[in-house]
Design a protein around this motif. Structure first.
Motif, short mmCIF file in Angstrom:
data_model
loop_
_atom_site.label_atom_id
_atom_site.label_comp_id
_atom_site.label_asym_id
_atom_site.label_seq_id
_atom_site.Cartn_x
_atom_site.Cartn_y
_atom_site.Cartn_z
N LEU A 90 0.81 -1.22 0.00
CA LEU A 90 0.00 0.00 0.00
C LEU A 90 0.84 1.27 0.00
O LEU A 90 0.34 2.34 -0.37
N PRO A 93 0.97 2.75 -3.83
CA PRO A 93 -0.14 3.58 -4.29
C PRO A 93 -0.29 4.86 -3.45
O PRO A 93 -0.72 5.89 -3.97
N ALA A 94 0.08 4.80 -2.17
CA ALA A 94 0.01 6.00 -1.34
C ALA A 94 0.97 7.07 -1.87
O ALA A 94 0.61 8.25 -1.97
N CYS A 114 -0.63 -0.09 -10.06
CA CYS A 114 -1.13 0.62 -8.87
C CYS A 114 -2.44 0.00 -8.39
O CYS A 114 -2.63 -0.22 -7.19
N ALA A 115 -3.33 -0.30 -9.30
CA ALA A 115 -4.62 -0.90 -8.94
C ALA A 115 -4.42 -2.28 -8.32
O ALA A 115 -5.07 -2.62 -7.31
N GLU A 117 -1.69 -3.38 -6.74
CA GLU A 117 -1.08 -3.18 -5.41
C GLU A 117 -2.14 -2.77 -4.39
O GLU A 117 -2.16 -3.28 -3.27
N LEU A 118 -2.99 -1.86 -4.78
CA LEU A 118 -4.05 -1.39 -3.90
C LEU A 118 -5.01 -2.51 -3.54
O LEU A 118 -5.34 -2.72 -2.36
N LEU A 122 -5.23 -4.01 0.30
CA LEU A 122 -6.50 -3.89 1.03
C LEU A 122 -7.12 -5.26 1.30
O LEU A 122 -7.71 -5.49 2.36
#
Length: 136
Positions: A90, A93-94, A114-115, A117-118, A122
């Motif tokens: 996370l 993406p942060a 990014c998607a 990883e997010l 999560l």
């Protein structure tokens, strides 16, 4: 061990194994084709320092993430290891969110990365064992 883990634990363990595999493969791809991977990420590698920084992040950090995820998958009774893996995932993406305020969202392959990883980070947190908040 799989028979002992509750359903969420098995799912989390499988996801951790998937993260370990994907991170290992990403590190291997970066090791074998640094210029190609850098180009796909919108980077242009220049000089020893550029390549050194690329290898540190795209090989070193990815391998560390893979090892942490693999260790977390094997240690189902220690949720903190999976949580640390989620935080590693996370953090990227942060950082991109911070950059988005200055220059915009990533595009193309990097937006897809990014998607993923997010979603993976999560999901790891959502599959955390119940009743174990902030436990070792």
């Amino acid at each position: 061990m799989a028979a002992v883990l509750p359903h969420r634990g098995r799912l989390r363990s499988r996801l951790l194994h998937l993260v370990a595999t994907a991170s290992s493969l990403a590190a291997l791809a970066a090791l074998l084709d640094p210029d190609g991977i850098a180009s796909a990420m919108g980077l242009f590698l220049v000089g020893v320092n550029g390549y050194s920084q690329f290898y540190a992040i795209y090989v070193g950090v990815r391998l560390a993430t893979a090892m942490l995820a693999y260790l977390a998958a094997r240690q189902g009774d220690q949720p903190i290891l999976g949580d640390l893996t989620a935080l590693f995932l996370l953090a990227q993406p942060a950082g991109r969110l911070v950059a988005a305020f200055a220059i915009g969202l990533p595009k193309g392959v990097l937006l897809a990365v990014c998607a993923v990883e997010l979603l993976a980070g999560l999901s790891l947190l959502a599959l955390r064992p119940r009743g174990k908040f902030l436990s070792p």
